[in-house]
Design an enzyme around this catalytic site. Structure first.
Site, PDB file in Angstrom:
ATOM      1  N   SER A  54       0.843  -1.186   0.000  1.00  0.00           N
ATOM      2  CA  SER A  54       0.000   0.000   0.000  1.00  0.00           C
ATOM      3  C   SER A  54       0.883   1.242   0.000  1.00  0.00           C
ATOM      4  O   SER A  54       2.056   1.176   0.377  1.00  0.00           O
ATOM      5  CB  SER A  54      -0.877  -0.001   1.269  1.00  0.00           C
ATOM      6  OG  SER A  54      -1.582   1.218   1.422  1.00  0.00           O
ATOM      7  N   TYR A  77      -1.778  -1.104  10.407  1.00  0.00           N
ATOM      8  CA  TYR A  77      -1.767  -1.383   8.971  1.00  0.00           C
ATOM      9  C   TYR A  77      -0.444  -0.953   8.349  1.00  0.00           C
ATOM     10  O   TYR A  77       0.153  -1.697   7.559  1.00  0.00           O
ATOM     11  CB  TYR A  77      -2.941  -0.646   8.322  1.00  0.00           C
ATOM     12  CG  TYR A  77      -3.148  -0.927   6.854  1.00  0.00           C
ATOM     13  CD1 TYR A  77      -3.566  -2.180   6.416  1.00  0.00           C
ATOM     14  CD2 TYR A  77      -2.976   0.083   5.907  1.00  0.00           C
ATOM     15  CE1 TYR A  77      -3.783  -2.423   5.069  1.00  0.00           C
ATOM     16  CE2 TYR A  77      -3.205  -0.148   4.563  1.00  0.00           C
ATOM     17  CZ  TYR A  77      -3.606  -1.401   4.149  1.00  0.00           C
ATOM     18  OH  TYR A  77      -3.832  -1.649   2.814  1.00  0.00           O
ATOM     19  N   LYS A 102       2.241  -3.319   6.432  1.00  0.00           N
ATOM     20  CA  LYS A 102       2.525  -3.095   5.016  1.00  0.00           C
ATOM     21  C   LYS A 102       3.966  -2.642   4.782  1.00  0.00           C
ATOM     22  O   LYS A 102       4.569  -3.000   3.764  1.00  0.00           O
ATOM     23  CB  LYS A 102       1.533  -2.082   4.439  1.00  0.00           C
ATOM     24  CG  LYS A 102       0.101  -2.602   4.365  1.00  0.00           C
ATOM     25  CD  LYS A 102      -0.019  -3.835   3.474  1.00  0.00           C
ATOM     26  CE  LYS A 102      -1.470  -4.203   3.222  1.00  0.00           C
ATOM     27  NZ  LYS A 102      -1.615  -5.385   2.332  1.00  0.00           N
ATOM     28  N   THR A 118     -12.899  -0.032  -3.309  1.00  0.00           N
ATOM     29  CA  THR A 118     -13.242  -1.354  -2.791  1.00  0.00           C
ATOM     30  C   THR A 118     -13.917  -1.198  -1.429  1.00  0.00           C
ATOM     31  O   THR A 118     -14.189  -0.085  -0.978  1.00  0.00           O
ATOM     32  CB  THR A 118     -11.988  -2.220  -2.636  1.00  0.00           C
ATOM     33  OG1 THR A 118     -11.177  -1.683  -1.571  1.00  0.00           O
ATOM     34  CG2 THR A 118     -11.171  -2.247  -3.932  1.00  0.00           C
TER      35      THR A 118
END
Length: 271
Positions: free
Chosen positions: A138, A151, A155, A186
């Site tokens: 990401s 996160y 990542k 998404t």
């Protein structure tokens, strides 16, 4: 890469980027192995593809299920040409309010499980001396983003693993690609974990107005076919942030040259 001769295995394939990548590669003639936890949704994706498919549902954190899925994936045609580590979950919570279990869960799913899946498949690819490993990280794996500390940690770690693995595999005929998407339209925000580990359940405007998944998937596959090692798929400020933190090709070449010059052999010899 002639897609019609390739077997593509994608985790997190039931929706979003994973489903879009499945459709993009299928449209180029590849056969697709679809993995995720929801067998029904995987079947719906498979039914939408005009190609041969294999559905292998499992939880990426289940080591026994992972080992079984790896064996079945290889046995289907005798080889896996491309593996896409895409399964993951995001986060929307302040660090000071976030339960430690949220950190453990996100790092387990987004980092540790992706490493485990890759490690399970590596012997097959190294024995064949060919293959492509694709890691969906990401922009938040290049730039620390507020409300996503867990996160980002996962990542960033995934990119570190992929970069080191790429160097090791540079003499083995195996290519390693890192993809850093920005906002793609998404359900990533709806499915993100809140401070207490519950599903957030709502989206962000930046996600809803993000790159359409099919457009993002085409950009990704085109870049993989072109041999790009670090692939940034973003727009506007997110693209600019990613480009600022892009790893220069000459640095990747320099580390690969260390391996070619015998760095690993010397390290092992020295104990």
């Amino acid at each position: 890469m002639n897609a019609s001769e390739n077997i593509i295995w994608i985790t997190g394939a039931s929706s979003g980027i994973g489903a879009a990548l499945s459709a993009e590669w299928a449209g180029r003639g590849a056969k697709i192995i679809l993995s995720g936890r929801d067998e029904k949704r995987l079947a719906e994706v498979a039914d939408s593809l005009d190609t041969e498919t294999l559905i292998l549902p499992f939880d990426v954190r289940d080591d026994a299920a992972l080992a079984e899925a790896t064996s079945k994936a290889i046995a289907w045609t005798g080889n896996v040409d491309v593996f896409v580590a895409n399964a993951g979950v995001s986060q929307r919570s302040r660090a000071v309010k976030t339960d430690m279990q949220v950190y453990r869960d996100i790092i387990d799913i987004d980092l540790t499980a992706q490493i485990a899946a890759t490690q399970a498949l590596l012997p097959h690819m190294t024995e064949r001396g060919s293959g492509k490993l694709v890691f969906i990280s990401s922009i938040a794996g290049k730039v620390g983003v507020p409300m996503r500390t867990a996160y980002c940690a996962a990542k960033f770690g995934l990119i570190g693993y992929a970069d080191a693995l790429r160097a090791e595999m540079s003499v083995s005929g195996i290519d390693v690609h890192v993809i850093a998407p920005g906002s793609v339209a998404t359900n990533v925000s709806r499915n993100a974990l809140s401070a207490d580990g519950t599903r957030r359940g709502k989206s962000d405007d930046v996600i809803d107005n993000g790159i359409p998944p099919d457009e993002a998937a085409k950009t990704m596959v085109d870049a993989i076919v072109a041999g790009q090692r670090e692939i940034i798929v973003a727009r506007g400020m997110e693209e600019a942030m990613g480009e600022i933190r892009r790893t220069p090709d000459q640095l990747l070449d320099q580390v690969a040259a260390m391996v070619a010059a015998g760095y690993m052999d010397k390290m092992e010899a020295d104990g």
